[in-house]
Design a protein around this motif. Structure first.
Motif, PDB file in Angstrom:
ATOM      1  N   LYS A   1       0.855  -1.183   0.000  1.00 29.36           N
ATOM      2  CA  LYS A   1       0.000   0.000   0.000  1.00 29.36           C
ATOM      3  C   LYS A   1       0.894   1.237   0.000  1.00 29.36           C
ATOM      4  N   LEU A   2       0.605   2.168  -0.924  1.00 33.05           N
ATOM      5  CA  LEU A   2       1.346   3.424  -1.012  1.00 33.05           C
ATOM      6  C   LEU A   2       0.360   4.576  -1.044  1.00 33.05           C
ATOM      7  N   TYR A   3       0.717   5.674  -0.380  1.00 32.11           N
ATOM      8  CA  TYR A   3      -0.139   6.867  -0.425  1.00 32.11           C
ATOM      9  C   TYR A   3       0.745   8.108  -0.389  1.00 32.11           C
ATOM     10  N   GLU A   4       0.473   9.050  -1.314  1.00 29.79           N
ATOM     11  CA  GLU A   4       1.195  10.316  -1.357  1.00 29.79           C
ATOM     12  C   GLU A   4       0.209  11.465  -1.230  1.00 29.79           C
ATOM     13  N   ASN A   5       0.508  12.387  -0.333  1.00 30.76           N
ATOM     14  CA  ASN A   5      -0.331  13.557  -0.102  1.00 30.76           C
ATOM     15  C   ASN A   5       0.089  14.679  -1.049  1.00 30.76           C
ATOM     16  N   TYR A   6      -0.859  15.134  -1.885  1.00 30.08           N
ATOM     17  CA  TYR A   6      -0.562  16.226  -2.816  1.00 30.08           C
ATOM     18  C   TYR A   6      -0.399  17.566  -2.107  1.00 30.08           C
ATOM     19  N   LEU A   7      -1.134  17.745  -0.997  1.00 26.62           N
ATOM     20  CA  LEU A   7      -1.250  19.070  -0.392  1.00 26.62           C
ATOM     21  C   LEU A   7      -0.129  19.382   0.587  1.00 26.62           C
ATOM     22  N   LYS A   8       0.455  18.368   1.220  1.00 28.44           N
ATOM     23  CA  LYS A   8       1.454  18.614   2.254  1.00 28.44           C
ATOM     24  C   LYS A   8       2.611  17.638   2.084  1.00 28.44           C
ATOM     25  N   ASN A   9       3.816  18.185   1.985  1.00 27.66           N
ATOM     26  CA  ASN A   9       5.031  17.392   1.853  1.00 27.66           C
ATOM     27  C   ASN A   9       4.942  16.341   0.749  1.00 27.66           C
ATOM     28  N   PRO A  10       4.620  16.753  -0.496  1.00 28.83           N
ATOM     29  CA  PRO A  10       4.603  15.778  -1.577  1.00 28.83           C
ATOM     30  C   PRO A  10       5.970  15.114  -1.713  1.00 28.83           C
ATOM     31  N   GLY A  11       5.951  13.845  -1.955  1.00 31.30           N
ATOM     32  CA  GLY A  11       7.194  13.081  -2.004  1.00 31.30           C
ATOM     33  C   GLY A  11       7.414  12.258  -0.752  1.00 31.30           C
ATOM     34  N   ASN A  12       6.794  12.669   0.371  1.00 29.96           N
ATOM     35  CA  ASN A  12       6.838  11.864   1.590  1.00 29.96           C
ATOM     36  C   ASN A  12       5.726  10.823   1.514  1.00 29.96           C
ATOM     37  N   VAL A  13       6.049   9.656   1.065  1.00 25.78           N
ATOM     38  CA  VAL A  13       5.065   8.621   0.760  1.00 25.78           C
ATOM     39  C   VAL A  13       4.866   7.702   1.961  1.00 25.78           C
ATOM     40  N   TYR A  14       3.597   7.467   2.298  1.00 27.22           N
ATOM     41  CA  TYR A  14       3.263   6.430   3.278  1.00 27.22           C
ATOM     42  C   TYR A  14       3.370   5.090   2.568  1.00 27.22           C
ATOM     43  N   ALA A  15       4.137   4.164   3.135  1.00 33.42           N
ATOM     44  CA  ALA A  15       4.344   2.858   2.510  1.00 33.42           C
ATOM     45  C   ALA A  15       4.123   1.756   3.542  1.00 33.42           C
ATOM     46  N   ASP A  16       3.390   0.734   3.136  1.00 31.88           N
ATOM     47  CA  ASP A  16       3.107  -0.412   4.004  1.00 31.88           C
ATOM     48  C   ASP A  16       3.265  -1.671   3.157  1.00 31.88           C
ATOM     49  N   TYR A  17       4.283  -2.474   3.475  1.00 26.94           N
ATOM     50  CA  TYR A  17       4.530  -3.713   2.731  1.00 26.94           C
ATOM     51  C   TYR A  17       4.525  -4.897   3.694  1.00 26.94           C
ATOM     52  N   ALA A  18       3.772  -5.935   3.334  1.00 29.27           N
ATOM     53  CA  ALA A  18       3.704  -7.150   4.141  1.00 29.27           C
ATOM     54  C   ALA A  18       3.983  -8.354   3.260  1.00 29.27           C
ATOM     55  N   ALA A  19       4.794  -9.273   3.766  1.00 27.13           N
ATOM     56  CA  ALA A  19       5.101 -10.529   3.080  1.00 27.13           C
ATOM     57  C   ALA A  19       4.786 -11.676   4.035  1.00 27.13           C
ATOM     58  N   ASN A  20       4.010 -12.634   3.554  1.00 24.65           N
ATOM     59  CA  ASN A  20       3.599 -13.759   4.390  1.00 24.65           C
ATOM     60  C   ASN A  20       3.884 -15.075   3.675  1.00 24.65           C
ATOM     61  N   LEU A  21       4.447 -16.021   4.421  1.00 21.78           N
ATOM     62  CA  LEU A  21       4.733 -17.344   3.893  1.00 21.78           C
ATOM     63  C   LEU A  21       3.887 -18.364   4.646  1.00 21.78           C
ATOM     64  N   TYR A  22       3.085 -19.118   3.900  1.00 22.42           N
ATOM     65  CA  TYR A  22       2.199 -20.114   4.494  1.00 22.42           C
ATOM     66  C   TYR A  22       2.656 -21.509   4.066  1.00 22.42           C
ATOM     67  N   MET A  23       2.928 -22.363   5.043  1.00 16.84           N
ATOM     68  CA  MET A  23       3.367 -23.733   4.778  1.00 16.84           C
ATOM     69  C   MET A  23       2.369 -24.699   5.409  1.00 16.84           C
ATOM     70  N   LYS A  24       1.709 -25.464   4.571  1.00 17.28           N
ATOM     71  CA  LYS A  24       0.668 -26.382   5.025  1.00 17.28           C
ATOM     72  C   LYS A  24       1.271 -27.733   5.371  1.00 17.28           C
ATOM     73  N   VAL A  25       1.075 -28.173   6.626  1.00 18.82           N
ATOM     74  CA  VAL A  25       1.558 -29.485   7.060  1.00 18.82           C
ATOM     75  C   VAL A  25       0.519 -30.554   6.747  1.00 18.82           C
ATOM     76  N   ASN A  26      -0.720 -30.303   7.137  1.00 21.22           N
ATOM     77  CA  ASN A  26      -1.839 -31.169   6.783  1.00 21.22           C
ATOM     78  C   ASN A  26      -3.097 -30.316   6.731  1.00 21.22           C
ATOM     79  N   LYS A  27      -4.261 -30.933   6.797  1.00 21.01           N
ATOM     80  CA  LYS A  27      -5.511 -30.217   6.617  1.00 21.01           C
ATOM     81  C   LYS A  27      -5.689 -29.081   7.627  1.00 21.01           C
ATOM     82  N   TYR A  28      -5.183 -29.258   8.850  1.00 20.80           N
ATOM     83  CA  TYR A  28      -5.436 -28.266   9.898  1.00 20.80           C
ATOM     84  C   TYR A  28      -4.175 -27.573  10.416  1.00 20.80           C
TER      85      TYR A  28
END
Length: 301
Positions: free
Chosen positions: A229-256
């Motif tokens: 997710k990225l967001y840049e404010n046009y009205l105040k401090n343009p160029g100061n971008v809010y950034a949120d990055y998430a990486a998730n790894l899911y490893m399935k052992v069995n059904k549950y």
């Protein structure tokens, strides 16, 4: 606090209803396939214990509860994708009390109208907040309040267009997106936390946003998920971008049983985090990081 407890109680009740419901009698009538509803409830446990261990180490235990639901609608050229993520976790090490390691309420909604094979005209909305108070801790375990329920709460919305190849790969761009930051806690709003004017409980921003999602199955029972997710404010401090990055790894052992690992990085120009250097405490916009790893039980529907 009452509002937070009510939200959490409703969540637990809904999850219990899904997991304990008995199968309904087979219905031979035609089903309404406009809506696709699916999700998963996950309990993660992480524990470390040391005794006479030459390399050293601190005993610790952590528990996390995550609810991840999707409510997707499609009819003709119209689609409406909704995601609800609710997570809460606690951890404890020797010499400290119980502390949060996860606390989030995330609601995403993307309304789209098909323009071409993979392109959509869209209107999106995103809401984020947390259940309980958040604190920073110094070397002496003294804590300072830095966040609370609905302090902050972020609401971002706006029209745009999206490239959606599948449910596992999509990018939405909104060139005219509004962002509202709420700070309902008096002590935080009085000091101007999260960019609000001191004494005010809200901040309005106008700018552009990018919301991207990519999930790939790298092996039969291993999936890797990326959320940006990225967001840049046009009205105040343009160029100061809010950034949120998430990486998730899911490893399935069995059904549950699953093994989950995740990292999240947030750069927020409006979030001033207390930092103590040489006994002097000051607040700065720092890179926020969170890591979670554990094995647990997952119920999918």
């Amino acid at each position: 606090m009452k509002r937070t407890l009510l939200l959490f109680a409703l969540l637990i009740a809904a999850s219990s209803a899904f997991s304990q419901a008995t199968p309904a009698p087979k219905d031979t009538t035609k089903k309404d396939t406009l809506w696709k509803i699916h999700g998963q409830n996950t309990i993660l446990i992480n524990q470390s214990s040391f005794s006479n261990w030459a390399a050293g180490g601190a005993n610790s235990v952590a528990a996390n509860l995550v609810f991840d639901y999707d409510f997707d609608y499609k009819k003709g050229n119209w689609s409406w994708d909704n995601k609800v993520i609710l997570g809460y976790g606690l951890s404890k090490q020797n010499g400290t009390d119980w502390r949060k390691n996860d606390d989030r309420i995330i609601l995403n909604s993307l309304l789209g109208y098909k323009a071409a094979q993979y392109w959509l005209y869209t209107f999106y909305a995103n809401f984020q907040t947390q259940f309980t108070n958040g604190y920073s801790y110094d070397a002496n375990n003294n804590k300072t309040l830095i966040s609370a329920s609905f302090a902050p709460a972020y609401l971002t919305f706006g029209p745009g267009f999206a490239y959606k190849q599948s449910d596992n790969f999509r990018i939405n761009f909104s060139p005219v997106a509004a962002k509202i930051t709420l700070v309902e806690n008096d002590s935080l709003s009085n000091v101007g936390a999260f960019g609000v004017t001191p004494g005010s409980k809200s901040l309005f921003e106008f700018g552009s946003s990018i919301d991207a999602y990519y999930k790939v199955n790298i092996a039969k029972n291993i999936a890797f998920e990326n959320i940006l997710k990225l967001y840049e404010n046009y009205l105040k401090n343009p160029g100061n971008v809010y950034a949120d990055y998430a990486a998730n790894l899911y490893m399935k052992v069995n059904k549950y049983v699953t093994v989950n690992a995740g990292v999240e990085l947030i750069s927020d120009p409006n979030a001033q985090i207390p930092e103590t250097v040489n006994g002097v405490t000051s607040s700065h916009s720092l890179l926020q990081t969170k890591q979670i790893f554990g094995a647990g039980l997952t119920y999918k529907f």
